[in-house]
Design an enzyme around this catalytic site. Sequence first.
Site, PDB file in Angstrom:
ATOM      1  N   LYS A  50       0.875  -1.180   0.000  1.00 52.43           N
ATOM      2  CA  LYS A  50       0.000   0.000   0.000  1.00 52.43           C
ATOM      3  C   LYS A  50       0.902   1.216   0.000  1.00 52.43           C
ATOM      4  O   LYS A  50       2.113   1.090   0.114  1.00 52.43           O
ATOM      5  CB  LYS A  50      -0.932   0.011   1.216  1.00 52.43           C
ATOM      6  CG  LYS A  50      -0.225  -0.236   2.565  1.00 52.43           C
ATOM      7  CD  LYS A  50      -1.219  -0.284   3.723  1.00 52.43           C
ATOM      8  CE  LYS A  50      -1.904  -1.615   3.908  1.00 52.43           C
ATOM      9  NZ  LYS A  50      -3.333  -1.583   3.639  1.00 52.43           N
ATOM     10  N   ARG A  51       0.304   2.429  -0.137  1.00 52.66           N
ATOM     11  CA  ARG A  51       1.121   3.635  -0.048  1.00 52.66           C
ATOM     12  C   ARG A  51       1.917   3.619   1.249  1.00 52.66           C
ATOM     13  O   ARG A  51       1.454   3.100   2.271  1.00 52.66           O
ATOM     14  CB  ARG A  51       0.230   4.886  -0.096  1.00 52.66           C
ATOM     15  CG  ARG A  51      -0.300   5.205  -1.469  1.00 52.66           C
ATOM     16  CD  ARG A  51       0.811   5.447  -2.452  1.00 52.66           C
ATOM     17  NE  ARG A  51       1.401   6.754  -2.258  1.00 52.66           N
ATOM     18  CZ  ARG A  51       1.238   7.784  -3.089  1.00 52.66           C
ATOM     19  NH1 ARG A  51       0.531   7.646  -4.187  1.00 52.66           N
ATOM     20  NH2 ARG A  51       1.804   8.939  -2.835  1.00 52.66           N
ATOM     21  N   LYS A  61       0.038   4.016   8.338  1.00 53.28           N
ATOM     22  CA  LYS A  61      -0.189   2.631   7.889  1.00 53.28           C
ATOM     23  C   LYS A  61       0.811   1.670   8.541  1.00 53.28           C
ATOM     24  O   LYS A  61       0.704   0.459   8.416  1.00 53.28           O
ATOM     25  CB  LYS A  61      -0.099   2.545   6.364  1.00 53.28           C
ATOM     26  CG  LYS A  61      -1.226   3.323   5.650  1.00 53.28           C
ATOM     27  CD  LYS A  61      -1.105   3.203   4.140  1.00 53.28           C
ATOM     28  CE  LYS A  61      -2.081   4.066   3.373  1.00 53.28           C
ATOM     29  NZ  LYS A  61      -3.454   3.517   3.321  1.00 53.28           N
ATOM     30  N   THR A  82      -9.163  -0.967   1.303  1.00 48.21           N
ATOM     31  CA  THR A  82      -9.897  -1.792   0.347  1.00 48.21           C
ATOM     32  C   THR A  82      -9.054  -2.994  -0.063  1.00 48.21           C
ATOM     33  O   THR A  82      -9.599  -4.024  -0.461  1.00 48.21           O
ATOM     34  CB  THR A  82     -10.289  -0.979  -0.910  1.00 48.21           C
ATOM     35  OG1 THR A  82      -9.200  -0.141  -1.278  1.00 48.21           O
ATOM     36  CG2 THR A  82     -11.518  -0.136  -0.660  1.00 48.21           C
TER      37      THR A  82
HETATM   38  C1  26Q Z   1      -5.313  16.551  -2.028  1.00 49.41           C
HETATM   39  C2  26Q Z   1      -4.895  17.847  -2.283  1.00 49.41           C
HETATM   40  C3  26Q Z   1      -3.671  18.088  -2.917  1.00 49.41           C
HETATM   41  C4  26Q Z   1      -2.910  16.995  -3.330  1.00 49.41           C
HETATM   42  C5  26Q Z   1      -3.345  15.713  -3.088  1.00 49.41           C
HETATM   43  C6  26Q Z   1      -4.532  15.483  -2.422  1.00 49.41           C
HETATM   44  C7  26Q Z   1      -4.991  14.101  -2.154  1.00 49.41           C
HETATM   45  C8  26Q Z   1      -4.919  13.137  -3.141  1.00 49.41           C
HETATM   46  C9  26Q Z   1      -5.322  11.841  -2.895  1.00 49.41           C
HETATM   47  C10 26Q Z   1      -5.502  13.735  -0.927  1.00 49.41           C
HETATM   48  C11 26Q Z   1      -5.902  12.430  -0.675  1.00 49.41           C
HETATM   49  C12 26Q Z   1      -5.819  11.469  -1.672  1.00 49.41           C
HETATM   50  C13 26Q Z   1      -6.220  10.070  -1.494  1.00 49.41           C
HETATM   51  C14 26Q Z   1      -6.752   9.566  -0.406  1.00 49.41           C
HETATM   52  C15 26Q Z   1      -7.094   8.151  -0.292  1.00 49.41           C
HETATM   53  O1  26Q Z   1      -6.762   7.335  -1.137  1.00 49.41           O
HETATM   54  N1  26Q Z   1      -7.802   7.765   0.768  1.00 49.41           N
HETATM   55  C16 26Q Z   1      -8.177   6.378   0.963  1.00 49.41           C
HETATM   56  O2  26Q Z   1      -9.454   6.183   0.395  1.00 49.41           O
HETATM   57  C17 26Q Z   1      -9.830   4.818   0.405  1.00 49.41           C
HETATM   58  C18 26Q Z   1     -11.153   4.686  -0.308  1.00 49.41           C
HETATM   59  O3  26Q Z   1     -12.180   5.178   0.483  1.00 49.41           O
HETATM   60  C19 26Q Z   1      -9.882   4.276   1.820  1.00 49.41           C
HETATM   61  O4  26Q Z   1     -10.109   2.891   1.748  1.00 49.41           O
HETATM   62  C20 26Q Z   1      -8.569   4.541   2.550  1.00 49.41           C
HETATM   63  O5  26Q Z   1      -8.698   4.173   3.906  1.00 49.41           O
HETATM   64  C21 26Q Z   1      -8.202   6.007   2.429  1.00 49.41           C
HETATM   65  O6  26Q Z   1      -6.932   6.248   3.014  1.00 49.41           O
END
Ligand code: 26Q
Length: 819
Positions: A554-555, A560, A662
């Site tokens: 995962k990331r 995590k 997920t």
């Molecule tokens: C926002 C602003 C500027 C730059 C980047 C972002 C940004 C980009 C991607 C902020 C957050 C994300 C991604 C978040 C993410 O993947 N969250 C995950 O979402 C899943 C689906 O609901 C969950 O299962 C995970 O728990 C959650 O971490």
Amino acid sequence: MALDSIPDQSEVETFKHAVLTRLRYAVGKDPADAYDHDWFEAVALAARKYQVDGWEETTRTIDRSQRKRVYYLSLEFLIGRLLIDNLSNLGLLEVARQALSELGVDLERIRLLEPDAALGNGGLGRLAACFMESMATLDIPAHGYGIRYEHGLFKQTVADGWQQEHTETWLDFGNPWEFERPECSYTIGFGGSVLSEDDGSGGQRLCWEPLERVRAVAYDMPIVGWRNASVNTLRLWRARAEETLRLDRFNAGDYLGAVADTVRAESISRVLYPADSTEAGQELRLRQEYFFVCASLQDLMQRHLGHGEEVHSLPRQAAIQLNDTHPAIAVAELMRLLVDERGLEWDEAWGLTVATLSYTNHTLLPEALESWPVGLMERLLPRHMQIIYLINAFHIDALRAKDIHDFDLLRAVSLIEEGHGRRVRMGNLAFLGCHSVNGVSALHTELMRETVFRELHRLYPNRISNKTNGVTFRRWLFQANPELTALLVDTLGEEVLDDPENRLRDFAAHAEKSSVRQRFAQQRRNAKERLAQLIEENLAIRVDPDALFDVHIKRIHEYKRQLLNLLHTVALYQDIRNDPATHRVPRVKIFAGKAAPSYQQAKLIIKLANDISRMVNGDPTVRGLLKVVFIPNYNVSLAESIIPAADLSEQISTAGLEASGTSNMKFALNGALTIGTLDGANVEMCERIGPDNMFIFGLKAQQVEARKRAGELSMQHEIAASPRLEEALIALGTGVFSPDDPQRYVALVDSLRYDDRFMVCTDFDAYWDAQERVEQLWQKPARWWKASMLNTSRVGWFSSDRTIREYAEEIWKVPPGEE
Ligand code: 26Q
């Protein structure tokens, strides 16, 4: 048709013909001099023909029936490869395999030539892709809207143990699945000023006069549902300059100036932001957000009005779902469209906006809550900033009118954060501007009510609901694991393909049969052998397919807790060295994941995984008992190879911090057992799979909170009480794994000792014990396989079809199609 059934020969001939025609006329090649990539393209184009037929039909049916449509707005769609997905949903997989084999081409080989479309960072983007597939399968008229990034998520390589980022170039050979729609484009404005003009009936109307204009051009990808159900559209926007060459400048000899505007405009869709939590507001990101929201709203409004509807019926005909706050500017943009451009009264416009929009929250991490500096908003989107102030003023006035004067409450629910530098809170904007706000697991939704949206939830107690995430079984079971799928079809019948949510449950009864159990074990063993081969080819590390494959992919993020797993790895290593005779379970620790390029601590964690890997794998005293591998460039395709081969799935986030997760569902579906905290969807998985078939450990969310409140972040007691942990920390801190730079992990160890924000030390012993339980069960294969089969059997509920049905019924109010 079962996945492995024998295809009809006339269908094979038709498909062969379709491929050969495309190879000749679209690719321009003769079979004799076609490269594998030419074949890939010809096959994709042939599959596309079938998609397009269904696409036209879906579009016609929906237009005629005037059914309500769903618009899924997301800055990320992590789709991965599409060839097998499309062929399989079209029911053409075996037809294509046979047709190609008759042409002397191996489908397995050419499918690997497709680039992995990585238009997303992780969970949120992959969820959007699973949802698109489920909506098509359930015959829900849906359009996905996003950005057609020229470069998706960076490619990761590892050099000397450190992550290196490289530009991703998925479009280098074109994209056979997309249709450019140059005729479908909209103007997007930025900057400028707001003028007041006569509205023609004695009043004044505010009008935004942007300074800069960019075009958004549509690119459509058809999304086909299982068994060829509906074919929906994923519409991605590409930014183009309004005027490609400023001839005035060119003629004046300013050649660079003549193209500078083009570069600036087109940079909007150049690259995906590689962070999965918000960083300090960057202008380009805000431009991306507004760009795709503005284009999408214009497009859907045009479709709505084009069908003879008027604006007032918008919420009856359209449901717009915002995937996190990234498209939250839609609240202000829709208000602007309705008030400034269509002349509606404010209250009426507000009613329509709220009724049309809904919002999904994916994170509670305070640093990940999106907010933008007021100054930046004013400069880039002056009219939107005014509208946001107005929304805020009406909102606060309404509260005062209800005799709510509590200063802390008013401050918490305001759209503007007053601090050093005022900022617009996108979460609050989305909450107020949407009729529905949802979390992605039961625990996360509960925590939303208690934390980020505590005060807003008190004011609007019916707005928040839960929609626990799910994953599409078509990709994560049928395609990723055809062998397990074949076993399921043989034991449960073909119906399992159409209704895995319910049918999988019957697999439990087969867990008792030794013949089925053997076949189950055999398919897992085959998957592990394939992964072992992949590891050897990529990393030149040999791993034993009979060892326990312990997988953490995962990331890379502190919450995590890859660090917790790495500390366990170190402790296990030391234990084995001290007393090899007591260890009986050979284990392979498998890590993969990308770190945001600016997230230094996450990059150091990758380096640590690689340092540990080098040391452990090179130590002859543990050979055969422990191997550690970090597989570079984790992406959707790699996940499809790794997940079916995993015995143990690591889901060990600090409780309260992982919204859902997920991959936990994908692992369980494929028969891995979870070692995890009671966090995100793990909680609900445990309720369904049963605590005996998972390894749950550690602090619960409330306990984590209590400790934080008590300020107990210094870990001296915990460490003193755990000699194993102390020894592992000393080893890291003294450079045992980094002899070339003994100081490398000093700061990291100090942060664990003195400010353990993520409770790694607190949970260490509990994690160690849970890992011991893993080893005990592993040594009783019959019991392990049974638990594994029960995992597959009991995760049916975590299908994204179920999730989408809940959204459709409870939020969007769209009736499901005739399934
Ligand atoms: C926002 C602003 C500027 C730059 C980047 C972002 C940004 C980009 C991607 C902020 C957050 C994300 C991604 C978040 C993410 O993947 N969250 C995950 O979402 C899943 C689906 O609901 C969950 O299962 C995970 O728990 C959650 O971490």
